[in-house]
Enzyme design. Sequence first.
Site, mmCIF file in Angstrom:
data_model
loop_
_atom_site.group_PDB
_atom_site.id
_atom_site.type_symbol
_atom_site.label_atom_id
_atom_site.label_comp_id
_atom_site.label_asym_id
_atom_site.label_seq_id
_atom_site.Cartn_x
_atom_site.Cartn_y
_atom_site.Cartn_z
ATOM 1 N N GLY A 293 31.304 12.929 41.048
ATOM 2 C CA GLY A 293 30.498 12.878 42.436
ATOM 3 C C GLY A 293 30.938 14.234 43.141
ATOM 4 C CB SER A 294 30.350 15.442 46.680
ATOM 5 O OG SER A 294 29.091 15.313 46.668
ATOM 6 N N GLY A 296 35.136 13.904 43.356
ATOM 7 C CA GLY A 296 35.962 13.321 42.432
ATOM 8 C C GLY A 296 35.354 12.913 41.199
ATOM 9 C CG ASP A 408 25.817 9.425 48.735
ATOM 10 O OD1 ASP A 408 24.824 9.676 48.892
ATOM 11 O OD2 ASP A 408 26.722 9.948 47.931
#
Length: 573
Positions: A293-294, A296, A408
Site C-alpha cells: 500500500g501507500s 507499507g 479508503d
Amino acid sequence: NLQRLSLSNNKLHGFIINELCQLKGLSELYLAKNMFSGAIPGCLRNTSLRKLNFSSNKLISHIPSSFWDLKDILLLDISSNALSGMILPEVSNLRAIILLNLSRNQISGSIPATMGSLQTLQTLSLAHNKLQGPIPETFSGMISMESMDLSHNYLSGVIPKSLESLLYLNYINLSYNLLHGEIPDGGPFWNFTAQSFMMNKDLCGKSQLQVQPCRRGNKHISNKVMLLIKCLLPIMFVILVVSSIIFLKHKRDDDNYSTKKDLTDLDTPTRISYYELLQGTNGFDESNLLGSGSFGSVYKVILPNENIVAVKVFNNLDTEEALRSFDIECAAVRNLRHRNLIKTISSCSNNHFRSLIMEFMANGSLNKWLYSHNYYLNVLQRLNIMIDVATALEYLHHGSPILVVHCDVKPSNILLDADMVAHLSDFGIAKLFGEKQSKIYTKSLATIGYMAPEYGSKGVVSTKGDVYSYGILLMEMFTRKKPTDEIFVQGLNLKDWVSKSTPHSIINIIDANLLHRKNQNTDNILSHISSVFDLALKCCNDLPEVRLTMIDVVVSLKNIKALLMENAQDIVS
C-alpha cells in the site's frame, strides 16, 4: 411487514401504543428524544425486536418484567426516563445483548449476580440510579465488556479483583458511590485514571489515582526475624546488582528489535520479535509478500510454533506521513473490536522499524477474487461479503467507542478468511473523531475513483464519505469494473454508467460470470441486482446529506438477501 420504525427526535407525546406489538416482524424501534409518558407496553415481548431505544422521554412505572424475555435483542436503551423498580435476575435471558443502557432513571435494589452471564455484552451503563449493594463478582463473566458505567449510585463493598480478567475493558466509571478497599491494578486497570474512582467512601491504591495508599497491617517482628533480614540484605543486594547488569545487557542487545505492548490476546504468541519476523518471511522475501500500500507492505509469516500470521511493515519511516499512519492505525486497532474488522495481535517496532502483526486471512483480498481468472464468486457470496463490509462500517460509524471514518474502502482493503467472511483492513489514513465532531478536514488523499466529491475537492472527511466509497464498491462488486477502468473516458464514470443502465439495461453492465451458469433463472438474478444498484446509487449521491447511513444500508442489503434466499437454488451454483 414493517421491520424498522424510527420516530426519534420529534415532539411526540402521550402513551406508547400497544398496537406496536402487532408488528410481528419489527426488529428495530427508535422513539428516543420525544415526550412520551406513562408505562412501557409489556406486550413488546411478542415482537422480534433486536434494537430498541426509548431514551430521553418521560416514561414512568416499573421496567416491565417481559423486557427480560427479549432473548434476541442486541441493543436496549431506556435511559433518561423516570423508570423505577429493580433489575430482575431474568436479565440473564438477554443472551445476545451487546448494549444495555438503563442510566438516569430511578432504578433501585441490587445488581443481580445473574447479569454476569451476559457474555456478549460490550457496553453497560447503570449510572445515575439508586442501586445498592456490591458489584457482583460474577461480572468477570462478561468477557466481551468494553465500557462499564456504574457511577452515581449507592454501591458499596470492594471493587471485585476478578474484573482484572476483562481483557477488552477500556472504560470504567465507578465514581460517586460508597465503595471502599483496594482498587485493582492488574489487567485493564493499569490504564484507568482517577476520574473512574473519584468520590467514593474509602478507596485506596496507587497515588496517581488520587486516593490514599492502602495500609498493610503492622505485624510484630521478632528479633530472630530482624537478624535474618539483616543477614539476607547484603546477599539480596548483590543478587539485585548482578541481575540489573544482566538485564541492562540483554536490553541493550535487543533494544533495536523490541516488541511493544500487546494489543489483544489470541492463541498465537503476542510477543513476536523482529528475528521471528525475519525468519518467518525468509528475510521479507517477495515470495511471502501478500500486498503493498501507500505506507507499507504485508507479508505472510510462519512462526516457530507453525502458526501463521501477517505482518504489515511500514515503509519510508523518514516521512511524517508514514509515522502518522502507523500511529493512527495503532490508535484505531487498540479501541476497535468487531467480527468484520481485521484483528491486530501486537506490534513490533523501534526507532527504525515499525510493524503490526495481524491475523492471517487464508483467502486473501477481495481484489484477487474479483479480478483473477481462477476465482469465482456467485451472487450470494458477493452479497454476503458486502453485508460484512457494511456491518463493519456501521460499527465504525455508530457502534464503536470512538467514531472512525475509514477513508479508503476498496477491494484490496477487504480480506477474506477461511470461511469467506470479509474483514475490513488498513486504517492507515483513517480519521478518529472527537465526541462533538461530525466532519474534519484533511490533506491526505484517498484512492482515486472511490473518493467522495467533497473529499477530493475540499478535503472534507465524514461518515458520508465512507458511504460514498461503499456505494462505488457495491457497483464494482456486481459489474466487475474498477472505477478507473479504461472504458471510463470522456466524462463517463462508473456511477453514471450504472445509473444510465438501471433498471432496464443492467444485463449490459452486470459481471458476465454471474449469468453464464447452468440451471439458474437470469431474470430473478437481474431483479435482485437491480435493487443492489439502486441502493449503491443512493449511497453515491453528490450531496452528502442525502446519502444513506450505513445502518440503512445494512438493513436494505439484508432485505435483498432475504428475498434472494427464497430462490437460493438459482444463485448458489
